[in-house]
Design an enzyme around this catalytic site. Structure first.
Site, PDB file in Angstrom:
ATOM      1  N   SER A 245     -99.363 -69.519  17.042  1.00 51.68           N
ATOM      2  CA  SER A 245     -99.707 -70.810  17.623  1.00 51.68           C
ATOM      3  C   SER A 245    -100.676 -70.624  18.799  1.00 51.68           C
ATOM      4  CB  SER A 245     -98.422 -71.545  18.035  1.00 51.68           C
ATOM      5  OG  SER A 245     -98.674 -72.906  18.304  1.00 51.68           O
TER       6      SER A 245
ATOM      7  N   ASP B 184     -97.174 -77.912   8.413  1.00 46.21           N
ATOM      8  CA  ASP B 184     -97.128 -77.730   9.868  1.00 46.21           C
ATOM      9  C   ASP B 184     -97.469 -79.040  10.578  1.00 46.21           C
ATOM     10  OD1 ASP B 184     -97.522 -76.996  12.557  1.00 46.21           O
ATOM     11  OD2 ASP B 184     -98.260 -75.007  12.011  1.00 46.21           O
TER      12      ASP B 184
ATOM     13  N   HIS C 260     -93.972 -75.308  11.257  1.00 50.68           N
ATOM     14  CA  HIS C 260     -94.537 -74.482  12.334  1.00 50.68           C
ATOM     15  C   HIS C 260     -93.556 -73.350  12.633  1.00 50.68           C
ATOM     16  CE1 HIS C 260     -97.600 -73.953  15.379  1.00 50.68           C
ATOM     17  NE2 HIS C 260     -96.699 -73.871  16.335  1.00 50.68           N
TER      18      HIS C 260
END
Length: 218
Positions: free
Chosen positions: A114, A168, A199
């Site tokens: 991320s 996601d 995610h």
């Protein structure tokens, strides 16, 4: 010179390879610590830094560990250039320390999830020495507008592994696909993977990461 962030380290002190792995927003260096044994790379040192604590705009200004501020729900908008460059400087300081510990730049991989993956991509493709690889999970390429003038040709052929969840809700798949396409148009080769997850990191993704790391570090 940027101050070194605090880090979790896993692996031998006399390792010949290193992986610097940056966590995501609100996590810390311990987040991916349990993953390291699953990768089966006992001779590799994993350096897992903690991001600084700072207010994050989209979370109501709540202080948390973050590599840079997120100012809009559309994370690619209103980018925190100053924060991204500050984290790039911290990552460069970690790279210098690994070089001082005897790790050749080609034996060093930058990894992240991320926000951490965004910093790994941003910094690795601008780094002045040839790296071993870049592992970017559930992420995107930030500051694409300045990429062309800031990238370094020496990492034009660096191995890049990108992986993303098809559902996601945090970093949408289309944004990651746009980053992949952008990099391929710029002449980079991207090893691209998607998984039926949100995610997070999937079990089969861990196997693909381990195989890519073994191949890249060999």
């Amino acid at each position: 010179m940027s101050q070194l962030p605090e880090c979790v380290e896993v692996g031998p002190a006399d390792a010949s390879h290193s992986v610097i792995w940056l966590h995501g927003l609100g996590a810390d260096g311990h987040d991916f610590e349990p993953l390291v044994p699953e990768l089966g790379l006992d001779d590799v040192r994993f350096v897992l830094p903690h991001a600084p604590v700072q207010p994050v705009t989209v979370n109501g200004g709540m202080p948390m560990r973050a590599w840079y501020d997120i100012r809009s729900p559309q994370i690619q908008q209103e980018e925190d250039s100053e924060g991204i460059h500050a984290s790039q400087a911290m990552l460069e300081a970690l790279i210098r320390r690994e070089r001082e510990r005897g790790i050749a730049s080609r034996r060093l991989i930058l990894a992240g999830f991320s926000q951490g993956g965004a910093i790994a991509l941003h910094s690795g493709l601008r780094h002045g020495e040839p790296l071993g690889g870049i592992l970017a999970l559930s992420t995107y390429l930030p500051l694409a507008a300045t990429f062309e003038q800031e990238r370094t040709p020496i990492n034009q052929t660096v191995p890049i592994f990108m992986a993303h969840g098809k559902s996601d809700p945090i970093v949408p798949l289309w944004l990651a696909e746009d980053s992949r396409y952008f990099l391929e148009q710029a002449g980079y080769s991207v090893d691209w993977h998607t998984y039926p997850i949100q995610h997070q990191v999937a079990l089969d993704e861990i196997g693909d990461i381990a195989a890519w790391l073994r191949n890249t570090l060999s």
